[in-house]
Design an enzyme around this catalytic site. Structure first.
Site, PDB file in Angstrom:
ATOM      1  CB  CYS A  81      -0.917  -0.030   1.215  1.00 26.32           C
ATOM      2  SG  CYS A  81      -1.759   1.531   1.562  1.00 26.32           S
ATOM      3  CB  CYS A  84       0.291   1.966   4.131  1.00 29.63           C
ATOM      4  SG  CYS A  84      -1.372   1.304   3.901  1.00 29.63           S
TER       5      CYS A  84
END
Length: 307
Positions: A81, A84
Site C-alpha cells: 500500500c 500506508c
C-alpha cells in the site's frame, strides 16, 4: 466524544481487494527506530512501548486491555500500500513525540484479515481510535500530518473530558464478550453476546449498535462488488443491488454518499420496495449511531422523501 473524531475519511485510501502482488520487504537501517521514524527516536513511554505490532493473538492484550489505560490508535496497513508508506511514519513520529499519551498499534491486514474484517476496514491506510475497548473515532487515507495532529488532539481532549478517562467502568460481561469476539473476527459469537445483552437490557445502545454493525459486516462479507455495480449500471433503481452497494459504501467509510443514494431510492420506489429501502436505511443509521455526522441530515432527508 466530538462528532469530528470520525470526520476524516477516504483521503487517498487504497481498497483492500484487489491488491497488487507484494514487493520484497524493505531492508531496515541499523539503529533506526520504527519504519519511517528517525534513528534513535523513543518508542517507549511511561506505560510501555508507544508503537507495537498487533496480531489476532495479541489484540486483546495490546489493544482492548491497553485501551482501558490510554487511547490506542490502530493503524491498518499493508506492505503493498503506497499511501500506508506515507502515513505510517507520520503516526510513528507523533506517537514517539507524545511520549505515551497514546499507543500506536500497527495491524498488517494481510497477516491479520480477521482484525480488518472485524473493524470494518475496506480501504487502507485505515486509522481507528480505541478507548475503553470501543472504537470512538477513525479516518481513512494518507491525510496531511497537521490534520492527523489535529485529530489526535481532539481525541486526547475528549478522553480527558470523560469521567475517569479511558479506565472508566468496565463494560458489562456480555458486551466485553462481544468486543472480544469482534476482535477475533468471530461475528457469530459477537452477535450472540450482543443479543444476550439486549435480552437483559433491551434499551442498551451499545449492544444495539454493536449488533447492527455485526449484521452489516455479515452482509458485506458476502458481496461481489463488481457484479453489484454492473447491476446498478444496467438498472440504477435495482433495489437489491442498491441496498448492497450502500452497505459497501458505508463499510468503506462514506456513509453520506450511501445515505443520499438510498434516500433517492426511497423517492423512486413505492409499496414493498419503498419500505424495504426505508428499513435498510434505518438499520444503517442504527449501525453507525447518532454520533456519525451523516446520520442527522440523512434522517431529515428520509423524512422529507417519505412525507
Amino acid at each position: 466524544m466530538p462528532d469530528t473524531l470520525g470526520g476524516l475519511r477516504l483521503a487517498g485510501a487504497v481498497p483492500l481487494d484487489p491488491k497488487p502482488a507484494p514487493p520484497p520487504p524493505p531492508v531496515g537501517r541499523p539503529g533506526a527506530g520504527p519504519a519511517g521514524a528517525p534513528a534513535g527516536a523513543p518508542t517507549t513511554g511511561a506505560t510501555g512501548p508507544v508503537v507495537v505490532d498487533v496480531t489476532e493473538e495479541t489484540f486483546n492484550d495490546e489493544v482492548v486491555a491497553r485501551s482501558m489505560e490510554v487511547p490506542v490508535v490502530l493503524d491498518f496497513w499493508a506492505s503493498w500500500c503506497g499511501p500506508c508508506k506515507q502515513l505510517s511514519p507520520v503516526l510513528e513520529r507523533l506517537a514517539a513525540a507524545d511520549g505515551g499519551r497514546w499507543v500506536l498499534a500497527k495491524v498488517d491486514v494481510d497477516a491479520n484479515p480477521g482484525l480488518a474484517q472485524a473493524a470494518g476496514v475496506q480501504g487502507i491506510p485505515a486509522v481507528k481510535a480505541v478507548v475503553g475497548g470501543r472504537i470512538v473515532g477513525e479516518f481513512t487515507g494518507a491525510v496531511p500530518e497537521r490534520e492527523v495532529r489535529g485529530w489526535l488532539d481532539q481525541l486526547l481532549s475528549a478522553v480527558g473530558e470523560m469521567p475517569g478517562g479511558p479506565a472508566g467502568a468496565a463494560p458489562p460481561p456480555h458486551l466485553a464478550e462481544a468486543h472480544d469476539a469482534m476482535a477475533r473476527g468471530d461475528l457469530d459469537a459477537a452477535a450472540s453476546a450482543f443479543q444476550a445483552q439486549l435480552a437483559e437490557t433491551p434499551a442498551d445502545p451499545d449492544a444495539a449498535i454493536g449488533l447492527a454493525q455485526v449484521e452489516l459486516l455479515r452482509r458485506v462479507s458476502g458481496y461481489d462488488a463488481g457484479w453489484l455495480r454492473q447491476r446498478l449500471a444496467a438498472d440504477p433503481y435495482d433495489v437489491e443491488a442498491g441496498l448492497a452497494v450502500a452497505d459497501l459504501t458505508v463499510a468503506q467509510g462514506d456513509p453520506a454518499t450511501a445515505f443520499s443514494r438510498l434516500v433517492e431510492l426511497v423517492r423512486r420506489t413505492s409499496g414493498e420496495d419503498r419500505e424495504k429501502v426505508r428499513a435498510h436505511l434505518v438499520g444503517l443509521f442504527q449501525a453507525l449511531g447518532d454520533g456519525e455526522p451523516a446520520v442527522a441530515p440523512a434522517r431529515r432527508a428520509l423524512a422529507a422523501a417519505l412525507f
